[in-house]
Write a protein that holds these residues in place. Structure first.
Motif, PDB file in Angstrom:
ATOM      1  N   PRO A   1       0.753  -1.227  -0.033  1.00 51.02           N
ATOM      2  CA  PRO A   1      -0.057  -0.084  -0.087  1.00 51.02           C
ATOM      3  C   PRO A   1       0.968   1.160   0.064  1.00 51.02           C
ATOM      4  O   PRO A   1       0.362   2.190  -0.397  1.00 51.02           O
ATOM      5  CB  PRO A   1      -0.794  -0.069   1.361  1.00 51.02           C
ATOM      6  CG  PRO A   1      -0.058  -1.157   1.943  1.00 51.02           C
ATOM      7  CD  PRO A   1       0.522  -2.084   1.120  1.00 51.02           C
ATOM      8  N   ARG A   2       2.169   1.127   0.596  1.00 50.43           N
ATOM      9  CA  ARG A   2       3.134   2.499   0.479  1.00 50.43           C
ATOM     10  C   ARG A   2       3.292   2.718  -0.970  1.00 50.43           C
ATOM     11  O   ARG A   2       3.696   3.879  -1.314  1.00 50.43           O
ATOM     12  CB  ARG A   2       4.235   2.067   1.592  1.00 50.43           C
ATOM     13  CG  ARG A   2       3.666   2.123   3.009  1.00 50.43           C
ATOM     14  CD  ARG A   2       4.828   1.584   3.746  1.00 50.43           C
ATOM     15  NE  ARG A   2       5.380   0.375   3.289  1.00 50.43           N
ATOM     16  CZ  ARG A   2       6.711   0.032   3.505  1.00 50.43           C
ATOM     17  NH1 ARG A   2       7.727   0.707   4.197  1.00 50.43           N
ATOM     18  NH2 ARG A   2       7.089  -1.438   3.042  1.00 50.43           N
ATOM     19  N   ALA A   3       3.567   1.642  -1.670  1.00 48.64           N
ATOM     20  CA  ALA A   3       4.068   1.888  -2.966  1.00 48.64           C
ATOM     21  C   ALA A   3       2.830   2.372  -3.927  1.00 48.64           C
ATOM     22  O   ALA A   3       2.842   3.148  -4.595  1.00 48.64           O
ATOM     23  CB  ALA A   3       4.534   0.497  -3.756  1.00 48.64           C
ATOM     24  N   VAL A   4       1.644   1.917  -3.676  1.00 51.68           N
ATOM     25  CA  VAL A   4       0.366   2.208  -4.212  1.00 51.68           C
ATOM     26  C   VAL A   4       0.130   3.580  -4.131  1.00 51.68           C
ATOM     27  O   VAL A   4      -0.292   4.231  -5.086  1.00 51.68           O
ATOM     28  CB  VAL A   4      -0.898   1.430  -4.024  1.00 51.68           C
ATOM     29  CG1 VAL A   4      -2.258   1.923  -4.266  1.00 51.68           C
ATOM     30  CG2 VAL A   4      -0.678  -0.218  -4.340  1.00 51.68           C
ATOM     31  N   ALA A   5       0.469   4.190  -2.789  1.00 50.77           N
ATOM     32  CA  ALA A   5       0.247   5.568  -2.668  1.00 50.77           C
ATOM     33  C   ALA A   5       1.122   6.555  -3.392  1.00 50.77           C
ATOM     34  O   ALA A   5       0.814   7.852  -3.398  1.00 50.77           O
ATOM     35  CB  ALA A   5       0.408   5.769  -1.125  1.00 50.77           C
ATOM     36  N   LEU A   6       2.011   5.993  -4.135  1.00 46.39           N
ATOM     37  CA  LEU A   6       2.992   7.080  -4.912  1.00 46.39           C
ATOM     38  C   LEU A   6       2.204   6.893  -6.354  1.00 46.39           C
ATOM     39  O   LEU A   6       2.725   8.006  -6.894  1.00 46.39           O
ATOM     40  CB  LEU A   6       4.259   6.071  -5.151  1.00 46.39           C
ATOM     41  CG  LEU A   6       5.155   6.012  -4.135  1.00 46.39           C
ATOM     42  CD1 LEU A   6       6.442   5.154  -4.485  1.00 46.39           C
ATOM     43  CD2 LEU A   6       5.244   7.035  -2.964  1.00 46.39           C
ATOM     44  N   LEU A   7       1.498   6.257  -6.501  1.00 47.49           N
ATOM     45  CA  LEU A   7       0.720   6.227  -7.949  1.00 47.49           C
ATOM     46  C   LEU A   7      -0.512   7.247  -8.133  1.00 47.49           C
ATOM     47  O   LEU A   7      -0.998   7.408  -7.329  1.00 47.49           O
ATOM     48  CB  LEU A   7       0.302   4.596  -8.231  1.00 47.49           C
ATOM     49  CG  LEU A   7       1.436   3.813  -8.315  1.00 47.49           C
ATOM     50  CD1 LEU A   7       0.767   2.274  -8.553  1.00 47.49           C
ATOM     51  CD2 LEU A   7       2.593   4.047  -9.478  1.00 47.49           C
ATOM     52  N   ALA A   8      -0.558   7.744  -9.397  1.00 53.30           N
ATOM     53  CA  ALA A   8      -1.814   8.545  -9.671  1.00 53.30           C
ATOM     54  C   ALA A   8      -2.348   8.152 -10.842  1.00 53.30           C
ATOM     55  O   ALA A   8      -1.851   7.208 -11.798  1.00 53.30           O
ATOM     56  CB  ALA A   8      -1.084   9.896 -10.217  1.00 53.30           C
ATOM     57  N   CYS A   9      -3.691   8.433 -10.953  1.00 48.28           N
ATOM     58  CA  CYS A   9      -4.667   7.755 -11.919  1.00 48.28           C
ATOM     59  C   CYS A   9      -4.220   8.599 -13.383  1.00 48.28           C
ATOM     60  O   CYS A   9      -4.074   9.786 -13.342  1.00 48.28           O
ATOM     61  CB  CYS A   9      -6.100   8.253 -11.589  1.00 48.28           C
ATOM     62  SG  CYS A   9      -7.155   7.581 -12.992  1.00 48.28           S
ATOM     63  N   PRO A  10      -4.000   7.996 -14.549  1.00 51.58           N
ATOM     64  CA  PRO A  10      -3.680   8.260 -15.577  1.00 51.58           C
ATOM     65  C   PRO A  10      -4.739   9.054 -16.399  1.00 51.58           C
ATOM     66  O   PRO A  10      -4.635  10.047 -17.432  1.00 51.58           O
ATOM     67  CB  PRO A  10      -3.270   7.112 -16.564  1.00 51.58           C
ATOM     68  CG  PRO A  10      -4.203   5.921 -15.990  1.00 51.58           C
ATOM     69  CD  PRO A  10      -4.188   6.323 -14.682  1.00 51.58           C
ATOM     70  N   VAL A  11      -5.968   8.929 -15.781  1.00 51.34           N
ATOM     71  CA  VAL A  11      -7.107   9.766 -16.454  1.00 51.34           C
ATOM     72  C   VAL A  11      -7.354  11.114 -15.566  1.00 51.34           C
ATOM     73  O   VAL A  11      -7.377  12.126 -16.291  1.00 51.34           O
ATOM     74  CB  VAL A  11      -8.300   8.926 -16.447  1.00 51.34           C
ATOM     75  CG1 VAL A  11      -9.646   9.686 -16.860  1.00 51.34           C
ATOM     76  CG2 VAL A  11      -8.222   7.381 -16.892  1.00 51.34           C
ATOM     77  N   CYS A  12      -7.354  11.088 -14.425  1.00 54.46           N
ATOM     78  CA  CYS A  12      -7.470  12.472 -13.745  1.00 54.46           C
ATOM     79  C   CYS A  12      -6.520  12.810 -12.675  1.00 54.46           C
ATOM     80  O   CYS A  12      -6.369  13.853 -11.966  1.00 54.46           O
ATOM     81  CB  CYS A  12      -8.844  12.023 -12.985  1.00 54.46           C
ATOM     82  SG  CYS A  12      -8.616  11.120 -11.618  1.00 54.46           S
ATOM     83  N   ALA A  13      -5.393  11.893 -12.615  1.00 50.83           N
ATOM     84  CA  ALA A  13      -4.143  12.266 -11.527  1.00 50.83           C
ATOM     85  C   ALA A  13      -4.413  12.117 -10.299  1.00 50.83           C
ATOM     86  O   ALA A  13      -3.671  12.481  -9.336  1.00 50.83           O
ATOM     87  CB  ALA A  13      -3.829  13.767 -11.976  1.00 50.83           C
ATOM     88  N   ALA A  14      -5.857  11.583  -9.908  1.00 52.64           N
ATOM     89  CA  ALA A  14      -5.961  11.340  -8.567  1.00 52.64           C
ATOM     90  C   ALA A  14      -5.398  10.224  -7.894  1.00 52.64           C
ATOM     91  O   ALA A  14      -4.732   9.305  -8.664  1.00 52.64           O
ATOM     92  CB  ALA A  14      -7.554  11.230  -8.452  1.00 52.64           C
ATOM     93  N   PRO A  15      -5.038  10.242  -6.588  1.00 55.12           N
ATOM     94  CA  PRO A  15      -4.422   8.978  -5.970  1.00 55.12           C
ATOM     95  C   PRO A  15      -5.351   7.718  -6.175  1.00 55.12           C
ATOM     96  O   PRO A  15      -6.400   7.666  -6.184  1.00 55.12           O
ATOM     97  CB  PRO A  15      -4.503   9.660  -4.416  1.00 55.12           C
ATOM     98  CG  PRO A  15      -4.779  10.926  -4.408  1.00 55.12           C
ATOM     99  CD  PRO A  15      -5.519  11.347  -5.502  1.00 55.12           C
ATOM    100  N   PHE A  16      -4.311   6.578  -5.967  1.00 59.28           N
ATOM    101  CA  PHE A  16      -4.916   5.415  -5.896  1.00 59.28           C
ATOM    102  C   PHE A  16      -4.768   4.749  -4.730  1.00 59.28           C
ATOM    103  O   PHE A  16      -4.256   5.144  -3.732  1.00 59.28           O
ATOM    104  CB  PHE A  16      -4.137   4.400  -6.999  1.00 59.28           C
ATOM    105  CG  PHE A  16      -4.389   4.543  -8.393  1.00 59.28           C
ATOM    106  CD1 PHE A  16      -5.812   4.215  -8.822  1.00 59.28           C
ATOM    107  CD2 PHE A  16      -3.568   4.796  -9.531  1.00 59.28           C
ATOM    108  CE1 PHE A  16      -6.033   4.317 -10.257  1.00 59.28           C
ATOM    109  CE2 PHE A  16      -3.930   4.863 -10.850  1.00 59.28           C
ATOM    110  CZ  PHE A  16      -5.290   4.615 -11.397  1.00 59.28           C
TER     111      PHE A  16
END
Length: 285
Positions: free
Chosen positions: A8-23
């Motif tokens: 989950p800590r790595a997931v928290a680095l990612l952003a949605c490619p559609v809207c840039a919101a957190p995942f």
């Protein structure tokens, strides 16, 4: 071997490619869902594909190139490169979040994470074949198929260290995702890299203007802090040389028959110089 659960800590680095919101990770590690409701399925091999809308995946390295990369790196031939990278990554302090751009199979990132027990990482690569391998490289790393020339599927200002090892680099996007105190570490081939086999095998030569172009693409956004050259000599048999050639861009310009014929003219024990420049950059305030 199945892919490890998404950290989950790595997931928290990612952003949605559609809207840039957190995942956030979906139930059962089946994929991701962003705050705006966009969802991404996780491939059965364990990687994620995060491409901007309408953009097709780039070709990236082939399955054969990736297999050669796995074999050559597993043999330890580039361990000195990984060690030099680790020294540069930890020189300004101990990083917690790492982003490996064009990271291929995740080999270098996995070794770095082994030495950083509290850190997590993300590998971005255009090749789905590489991402499949990277998804199993380390339990604290996530593998993502992405276009590093587009907006990176990474949140603003969350990365302690960005890594680019023999891969393209996108200066504005790297600066965007780095934390204010973050660093970019770039590994590039020096002019004498693979020098003994370039002419005999008809390999691509290192462009003497490459260092200048690297600075031009990065320095409006990132400031160079320092650079070191690392050099060692390997002695490889023909099979290892063929694997080395096959894992890089040279493989796209040579036929298997042509490479075999050229290798047959070389001694059974081939001397090969591994020479790289490791350069560190920081964000422009």
């Amino acid at each position: 071997m199945s892919a490890p659960p998404l950290d989950p800590r790595a997931v928290a680095l990612l952003a949605c490619p559609v809207c840039a919101a957190p995942f956030a990770a979906g139930p059962g590690d089946t994929g991701l869902r962003c705050a705006e409701g966009h969802s991404v399925d996780r491939a059965r091999q364990g990687h994620l594909t995060l491409l901007p809308p309408g953009r097709r995946p780039a070709t990236g390295d082939s399955a054969e190139m990736v297999a050669d990369r796995v074999a050559f790196l597993a043999a330890g031939h580039y361990d000195a490169v990984t060690a030099a990278l680790a020294d540069a990554v930890t020189a300004p302090g101990v990083p917690v979040t790492l982003l490996d751009l064009g990271g291929g199979t995740g080999h270098h990132l996995a070794r770095l994470l082994d030495g950083l027990p509290g850190a997590v990482g993300v590998v971005l690569d255009a090749s789905r074949y590489a991402a499949r391998r990277a998804a199993r490289a380390h339990p604290r790393a996530i593998a993502v198929v992405a276009d590093t020339w587009a907006r990176l599927p990474v949140r603003d200002g969350v990365v302690d260290r960005a890594l680019v090892v023999f891969a393209p680099r996108n200066g504005p996007e790297i600066a965007r995702v780095l934390r204010p105190e973050g660093r970019l570490v770039v590994v590039t081939p020096a002019p004498d890299h693979l020098g003994e086999i370039i002419a005999p095998l008809g390999l691509l030569r290192v462009d003497p203007g490459k260092a200048g172009r690297l600075a031009a693409t990065l320095e409006p956004h990132l400031v160079r802090e320092g650079a070191e050259r690392h050099r060692r000599t390997l002695r490889l048999d023909h099979a290892a040389v063929a694997t080395l050639v096959g894992m890089g861009p040279h493989a796209r310009h040579l036929t298997a028959a042509g490479l075999a014929a050229s290798l047959a003219r070389l001694p059974a024990d081939v001397q090969v110089t591994i020479s790289v420049d490791v350069t560190t950059y920081r964000r422009v305030p």
